[in-house]
Design a protein around this motif. Structure first.
Motif, PDB file in Angstrom:
ATOM      1  N   ARG A   1       7.503  31.851  63.474  1.00 29.71           N
ATOM      2  CA  ARG A   1       8.819  32.116  64.068  1.00 29.71           C
ATOM      3  C   ARG A   1       8.785  33.499  64.701  1.00 29.71           C
ATOM      4  N   SER A   2       9.736  33.754  65.597  1.00 28.07           N
ATOM      5  CA  SER A   2       9.757  35.049  66.282  1.00 28.07           C
ATOM      6  C   SER A   2      10.251  36.129  65.334  1.00 28.07           C
ATOM      7  N   HIS A   3       9.481  37.183  65.216  1.00 27.84           N
ATOM      8  CA  HIS A   3       9.880  38.319  64.378  1.00 27.84           C
ATOM      9  C   HIS A   3      10.294  39.453  65.312  1.00 27.84           C
TER      10      HIS A   3
ATOM     11  N   SER B   1       6.041  38.484  67.773  1.00 25.16           N
ATOM     12  CA  SER B   1       7.105  38.076  68.699  1.00 25.16           C
ATOM     13  C   SER B   1       6.602  38.272  70.120  1.00 25.16           C
ATOM     14  N   ILE B   2       7.234  37.512  71.014  1.00 28.62           N
ATOM     15  CA  ILE B   2       6.844  37.523  72.434  1.00 28.62           C
ATOM     16  C   ILE B   2       7.887  38.288  73.234  1.00 28.62           C
ATOM     17  N   LEU B   3       7.436  39.008  74.236  1.00 29.95           N
ATOM     18  CA  LEU B   3       8.332  39.582  75.243  1.00 29.95           C
ATOM     19  C   LEU B   3       7.860  39.114  76.606  1.00 29.95           C
ATOM     20  N   SER B   4       8.739  38.432  77.316  1.00 34.39           N
ATOM     21  CA  SER B   4       8.394  38.085  78.698  1.00 34.39           C
ATOM     22  C   SER B   4       9.437  38.656  79.644  1.00 34.39           C
ATOM     23  N   TYR B   5      10.675  38.754  79.125  1.00 37.35           N
ATOM     24  CA  TYR B   5      11.784  39.107  80.006  1.00 37.35           C
ATOM     25  C   TYR B   5      11.509  40.369  80.845  1.00 37.35           C
ATOM     26  N   PRO B   6      11.068  41.469  80.239  1.00 40.28           N
ATOM     27  CA  PRO B   6      10.898  42.682  81.057  1.00 40.28           C
ATOM     28  C   PRO B   6       9.897  42.481  82.187  1.00 40.28           C
TER      29      PRO B   6
HETATM   30  C1  LIG Z   1       7.354  31.713  77.675  1.00 40.92           C
HETATM   31  C2  LIG Z   1       8.170  32.355  76.584  1.00 40.92           C
HETATM   32  C3  LIG Z   1       8.878  33.520  76.836  1.00 40.92           C
HETATM   33  C4  LIG Z   1       9.616  34.147  75.812  1.00 40.92           C
HETATM   34  N1  LIG Z   1      10.246  35.326  76.088  1.00 40.92           N
HETATM   35  C5  LIG Z   1      10.895  35.986  75.091  1.00 40.92           C
HETATM   36  C6  LIG Z   1      11.474  37.283  75.319  1.00 40.92           C
HETATM   37  O1  LIG Z   1      11.385  37.838  76.413  1.00 40.92           O
HETATM   38  N2  LIG Z   1      12.101  37.878  74.277  1.00 40.92           N
HETATM   39  C7  LIG Z   1      12.209  37.277  73.042  1.00 40.92           C
HETATM   40  O2  LIG Z   1      12.797  37.853  72.138  1.00 40.92           O
HETATM   41  N3  LIG Z   1      11.672  36.056  72.802  1.00 40.92           N
HETATM   42  C8  LIG Z   1      11.009  35.417  73.791  1.00 40.92           C
HETATM   43  N4  LIG Z   1      10.409  34.199  73.547  1.00 40.92           N
HETATM   44  C9  LIG Z   1      10.500  33.592  72.195  1.00 40.92           C
HETATM   45  C10 LIG Z   1      11.547  32.467  72.160  1.00 40.92           C
HETATM   46  O3  LIG Z   1      12.837  32.988  72.356  1.00 40.92           O
HETATM   47  C11 LIG Z   1      11.418  31.734  70.821  1.00 40.92           C
HETATM   48  O4  LIG Z   1      10.144  31.162  70.718  1.00 40.92           O
HETATM   49  C12 LIG Z   1      12.462  30.645  70.657  1.00 40.92           C
HETATM   50  O5  LIG Z   1      13.759  31.197  70.655  1.00 40.92           O
HETATM   51  C13 LIG Z   1      12.244  29.846  69.349  1.00 40.92           C
HETATM   52  O6  LIG Z   1      12.316  30.688  68.221  1.00 40.92           O
HETATM   53  P1  LIG Z   1      11.070  30.846  67.241  1.00 40.92           P
HETATM   54  O7  LIG Z   1       9.940  31.489  68.019  1.00 40.92           O
HETATM   55  O8  LIG Z   1      11.560  31.703  66.114  1.00 40.92           O
HETATM   56  O9  LIG Z   1      10.666  29.444  66.803  1.00 40.92           O
HETATM   57  C14 LIG Z   1       9.677  33.558  74.533  1.00 40.92           C
HETATM   58  C15 LIG Z   1       8.966  32.366  74.288  1.00 40.92           C
HETATM   59  C16 LIG Z   1       8.213  31.787  75.286  1.00 40.92           C
HETATM   60  C17 LIG Z   1       7.415  30.534  74.978  1.00 40.92           C
END
Ligand SMILES: Cc1cc2nc3c(=O)[nH]c(=O)nc-3n(C[C@H](O)[C@H](O)[C@H](O)COP(=O)(O)O)c2cc1C
Length: 287
Positions: free
Chosen positions: A115-117, A254-259
């Protein structure tokens, strides 16, 4: 002949819904037919950037592939493009049976725990061998997963703050913004956008503070060789494999793509890090 049992269908469906996706939109459709599984992109229902939707589909493909392996299927996989069906992302064909490897089984079981942390991590360094495993799990044609060196943290901080600044000054960006700085600095430096499209800034950190926070973490930058859909799907596959490998090692991420989607931020990052290709995602990893 239909070769999928009800439990196969259940396992594969659960696998794809546990993949990460932009804004949790799950922008894919899954079809199991005969001996193959098709993943198609669901279009036109979201305003997330297309790159993020296609990358999300790639993450879904990674999970489906792992689920099929865990079910003991030998798989042949074709990624897009199919000019007659532009929405088709991947076809996975079951061509026989085989025992899953222990890595396949471990990553499959990590799916349910991923999950996203979006918070700071504990101040415990990730062992170099674990980082090497995560980087090698991401190895995919068309994608580079580059570990950020400690002395590159200021460059990433500058570029993230540049992106935040562009968002603040351009009303076109003032919507639906992830509170991205809070990934590193949950106690402050939080920026978000409220429902009436006003940017709420609670002390965006200065570059040195953000750089210090970044430097204390393990950060991978995922860059695709091209902006073509196929390399975006591969980016999604690579990031999900890396993420599951991290979870298997009891790490969070956790992932960051938005910026990186704001104006020329991605190109700036590529230049500052001397990175060939197109930065698509930042993956933070830690305990
Ligand atoms: C292509 C992609 C871009 C994402 N960009 C962001 C982001 O910029 N910021 C963020 O907090 N999470 C980002 N996420 C994470 C998603 O928000 C997250 O995977 C989704 O809400 C499901 O929650 P979980 O990862 O806890 O299962 C991204 C996920 C993917 C696959």
């Amino acid at each position: 002949m239909n070769s999928w049992s009800l439990s196969d269908i259940e396992v594969v469906s659960r696998a794809i819904v546990s993949a990460p996706s932009v804004h949790d939109t799950q922008p894919w459709d899954l079809r199991l037919d005969g001996t193959y599984v098709e993943i198609t992109e669901r279009r036109g229902f979201t305003d997330s950037p297309r790159a993020d939707r296609v990358i999300s589909c790639g993450a879904g493909v990674a999970n489906v592939e792992l689920a099929l392996r865990a079910l003991g299927r030998q798989i042949e996989m074709d990624l897009l493009p199919d000019p007659r069906r532009p929405e088709l992302v991947a076809t996975l064909r079951a061509v026989g049976t085989t025992s899953p490897s222990s890595t396949d089984l471990r990553l499959f079981s990590a799916m349910a725990r991923r999950r996203s942390h979006r918070e700071a991590f504990a101040d415990i360094p990730v062992p170099a061998a674990t980082i090497a495993d995560i980087v090698s799990a991401a190895e995919t044609t068309g994608v580079r997963a580059r570990l950020l060196a400690a002395d590159e943290a200021p460059a990433l901080a500058d570029v993230l703050l540049y992106s935040a600044d562009r968002v603040r000054h351009d009303p076109r960006h003032q919507r639906d913004l992830f509170p991205w700085t809070s990934h590193w600095l949950p106690q402050g430096g939080h920026e978000s956008v409220d429902t009436i499209h006003t940017v709420v800034t609670r002390g965006v950190p200065d570059s040195a503070r953000l750089a210090a926070a970044i430097e204390g973490e393990t950060v991978l930058v995922f860059a695709s060789d091209t902006q073509e859909s196929i390399d975006l799907v591969r980016t999604g596959i690579a990031v999900e494999r890396a993420w599951l490998t991290a979870v298997d090692a009891r790490l969070g991420a956790s992932i960051l793509s938005y910026p990186l989607r704001v104006d020329d931020t991605a190109q700036r990052l590529a230049r500052r890090l001397n990175l060939p290709g197109h930065p698509q995602l930042i993956l933070r990893i830690g305990y």
